[in-house]
Design a protein around this motif. Sequence first.
Motif, PDB file in Angstrom:
ATOM      1  N   SER A  62      -1.712 -20.922   5.163  1.00  0.00           N
ATOM      2  CA  SER A  62      -0.770 -22.046   5.485  1.00  0.00           C
ATOM      3  C   SER A  62       0.260 -21.769   6.799  1.00  0.00           C
ATOM      4  CB  SER A  62       0.025 -22.337   4.241  1.00  0.00           C
ATOM      5  OG  SER A  62       0.985 -21.009   3.932  1.00  0.00           O
ATOM      6  N   VAL A  63       0.100 -20.393   7.173  1.00  0.00           N
ATOM      7  CA  VAL A  63       1.101 -19.994   8.064  1.00  0.00           C
ATOM      8  C   VAL A  63       0.722 -20.608   9.618  1.00  0.00           C
ATOM      9  CG1 VAL A  63       2.224 -18.019   9.406  1.00  0.00           C
ATOM     10  CG2 VAL A  63       2.087 -18.332   6.648  1.00  0.00           C
ATOM     11  N   LYS A 112      10.897 -24.234  14.000  1.00  0.00           N
ATOM     12  CA  LYS A 112      10.852 -24.799  12.706  1.00  0.00           C
ATOM     13  C   LYS A 112      10.839 -26.541  12.855  1.00  0.00           C
ATOM     14  CE  LYS A 112      13.322 -23.497   9.435  1.00  0.00           C
ATOM     15  NZ  LYS A 112      14.553 -23.166   8.347  1.00  0.00           N
ATOM     16  N   GLY A 141       2.940 -26.353  10.854  1.00  0.00           N
ATOM     17  CA  GLY A 141       2.770 -25.486   9.802  1.00  0.00           C
ATOM     18  C   GLY A 141       3.916 -24.567   9.378  1.00  0.00           C
ATOM     19  N   ASP A 142       3.922 -23.803   8.261  1.00  0.00           N
ATOM     20  CA  ASP A 142       4.995 -22.850   8.066  1.00  0.00           C
ATOM     21  C   ASP A 142       4.876 -21.798   8.905  1.00  0.00           C
ATOM     22  OD1 ASP A 142       5.663 -24.552   6.056  1.00  0.00           O
ATOM     23  OD2 ASP A 142       4.407 -23.637   4.402  1.00  0.00           O
ATOM     24  N   ASP A 173      12.845 -20.566  -3.836  1.00  0.00           N
ATOM     25  CA  ASP A 173      13.527 -21.312  -2.772  1.00  0.00           C
ATOM     26  C   ASP A 173      15.035 -20.909  -2.612  1.00  0.00           C
ATOM     27  OD1 ASP A 173      15.132 -23.854  -1.753  1.00  0.00           O
ATOM     28  OD2 ASP A 173      13.453 -24.788  -1.945  1.00  0.00           O
ATOM     29  N   ASP A 195      13.796 -20.349   4.231  1.00  0.00           N
ATOM     30  CA  ASP A 195      13.606 -21.536   3.188  1.00  0.00           C
ATOM     31  C   ASP A 195      13.060 -21.070   2.068  1.00  0.00           C
ATOM     32  OD1 ASP A 195      14.321 -23.869   5.102  1.00  0.00           O
ATOM     33  OD2 ASP A 195      12.566 -22.847   6.180  1.00  0.00           O
ATOM     34  N   GLU A 196      12.055 -19.993   2.065  1.00  0.00           N
ATOM     35  CA  GLU A 196      11.569 -19.678   1.060  1.00  0.00           C
ATOM     36  C   GLU A 196      11.479 -18.030   1.167  1.00  0.00           C
ATOM     37  OE1 GLU A 196       8.183 -22.790  -0.537  1.00  0.00           O
ATOM     38  OE2 GLU A 196       7.632 -20.808  -0.470  1.00  0.00           O
ATOM     39  N   GLY A 215       8.296 -27.161   9.677  1.00  0.00           N
ATOM     40  CA  GLY A 215       7.750 -26.155   9.091  1.00  0.00           C
ATOM     41  C   GLY A 215       8.958 -25.289   8.082  1.00  0.00           C
ATOM     42  N   LYS A 216       8.524 -24.657   7.389  1.00  0.00           N
ATOM     43  CA  LYS A 216       9.487 -23.699   6.378  1.00  0.00           C
ATOM     44  C   LYS A 216       9.483 -22.363   6.974  1.00  0.00           C
ATOM     45  CE  LYS A 216       7.477 -24.827   2.755  1.00  0.00           C
ATOM     46  NZ  LYS A 216       7.111 -24.617   1.133  1.00  0.00           N
ATOM     47  N   LEU A 217      10.366 -21.935   6.990  1.00  0.00           N
ATOM     48  CA  LEU A 217      10.547 -20.265   7.321  1.00  0.00           C
ATOM     49  C   LEU A 217      10.281 -19.434   6.057  1.00  0.00           C
ATOM     50  CD1 LEU A 217      10.553 -18.157   9.456  1.00  0.00           C
ATOM     51  CD2 LEU A 217      12.977 -18.050   9.514  1.00  0.00           C
ATOM     52  N   ILE A 218       9.257 -18.797   5.872  1.00  0.00           N
ATOM     53  CA  ILE A 218       9.195 -18.001   4.745  1.00  0.00           C
ATOM     54  C   ILE A 218       9.215 -16.700   4.843  1.00  0.00           C
ATOM     55  CG2 ILE A 218       7.688 -17.688   2.774  1.00  0.00           C
ATOM     56  CD1 ILE A 218       6.141 -20.430   3.368  1.00  0.00           C
TER      57      ILE A 218
END
Length: 198
Positions: A42-43, A114, A119-120, A183, A139-140, A2-5
């Motif tokens: 999406s989280v 992560k 998922g994110d 990003d 990440d974002e 997953g990305k960390l946003i």
Amino acid sequence: MGKLIYVMNTSLDGYIEDERGAFDWLPVDDEVFAFTTDLLRSVGTFLYGRRLYEAMAVWETDATLAAQSGLMADFASAWQAAGKVVYSTTLAAVSTTDTRLERRFDPAAVRELKATASGDLAIGGAHLAAEAFKAGLVDECQLFVLPVVIGGGKPGLPTGIRADLELLDERRFRNGVVHLRYDTLGQRPTADVASALR
């Protein structure tokens, strides 16, 4: 993986709270609210500091919010569907389901989270996000920039780091709010954090 946003509302001059600690200058708008709800779907996991967690927990603990409208019900459902990790040295217990309390922010544990996430992950709270930025974990960065200047308060982005960002997307809403999605390509931890991670 997953990305960390990092997702946050900020004033045009970059603050998330005014000098009194208030954020009552945030506009209420169905278009922005629906967009935010779609983003949260999406989280898989929210990472929160104590203050933001306590503010958000009402989406599970106060059923009258979801009963106010379909938009409110959708938001409550999206928020409740995700797991939560709350970082606090003072919170005695959590009040929501699928929520874990951690006493300190551990960058290695977040990296593992992560790596194993389906998922994110979203991180909220300026202090907690600063720790994640300094450790090179974000990440974002997604900012909702509001058409208001408040003149001071709590900054939405951390100081003392260098982060090269690439604009991935932008959206303008009718009420003047702009959503910016970046990003964090090239984001590096500060020297003190980098040495601590060795």
